[in-house]
Write a protein that holds these residues in place. Sequence first.
Motif, short mmCIF file in Angstrom:
data_model
loop_
_atom_site.label_atom_id
_atom_site.label_comp_id
_atom_site.label_asym_id
_atom_site.label_seq_id
_atom_site.Cartn_x
_atom_site.Cartn_y
_atom_site.Cartn_z
N ILE A 139 5.17 2.13 11.81
CA ILE A 139 3.88 2.58 11.26
C ILE A 139 3.61 4.01 11.70
O ILE A 139 3.21 4.86 10.89
CB ILE A 139 2.74 1.63 11.71
CG1 ILE A 139 2.87 0.29 10.99
CG2 ILE A 139 1.38 2.25 11.47
CD1 ILE A 139 1.96 -0.80 11.53
N ILE A 193 2.36 5.17 7.29
CA ILE A 193 1.71 4.24 6.36
C ILE A 193 1.48 2.93 7.09
O ILE A 193 2.08 2.69 8.14
CB ILE A 193 2.54 4.02 5.08
CG1 ILE A 193 3.94 3.53 5.41
CG2 ILE A 193 2.60 5.28 4.25
CD1 ILE A 193 4.80 3.21 4.19
N MET A 210 1.55 -1.74 3.40
CA MET A 210 2.28 -0.83 2.51
C MET A 210 3.77 -0.83 2.82
O MET A 210 4.60 -0.77 1.91
CB MET A 210 1.72 0.59 2.62
CG MET A 210 2.37 1.57 1.67
SD MET A 210 2.15 1.16 -0.07
CE MET A 210 0.46 1.59 -0.30
N LYS A 236 6.53 -1.84 0.05
CA LYS A 236 7.61 -0.95 -0.33
C LYS A 236 8.98 -1.60 -0.09
O LYS A 236 9.92 -1.34 -0.82
CB LYS A 236 7.49 0.38 0.41
CG LYS A 236 6.34 1.23 -0.10
CD LYS A 236 6.35 2.57 0.57
CE LYS A 236 5.37 3.50 -0.08
NZ LYS A 236 5.73 3.86 -1.44
N ARG A 271 11.63 9.08 5.35
CA ARG A 271 10.54 10.05 5.50
C ARG A 271 10.99 11.45 5.07
O ARG A 271 10.28 12.16 4.35
CB ARG A 271 10.07 10.08 6.95
CG ARG A 271 8.89 11.02 7.19
CD ARG A 271 8.56 11.14 8.63
NE ARG A 271 9.72 11.70 9.33
CZ ARG A 271 9.82 11.77 10.64
NH1 ARG A 271 8.88 11.29 11.41
NH2 ARG A 271 10.88 12.31 11.20
#
Length: 90
Positions: free
Chosen positions: A39, A44, A48, A52, A80
């Motif tokens: 996280i 996010i 989420m 995803k 990322r």
Amino acid sequence: MTATRKRRVVPVGRAADRIAKREVDYGLDDRLLPIDAVIQLAGIGKTMIYRKVREGTFPVPCKPGGCSTRWSEREVKTWRDDLLAARPAA
């Protein structure tokens, strides 16, 4: 007026050993991260992340044992970096 110096406390014994082990770079760039670390790294929330994963747009976690779920640090960082590279230039 005299300048005061802060004295650095140098740990000794087992505490020093633990601190030294944390400061050494073992070259481990692919640790297994728990959800809280993911996280923070991904930026996010938990819901989420799992959404995803179901959509196939986030790295799939592994189950090392028991109820634990972990993500590859390298895969999350790559996700990322890809996300940041795909954004339009400002």
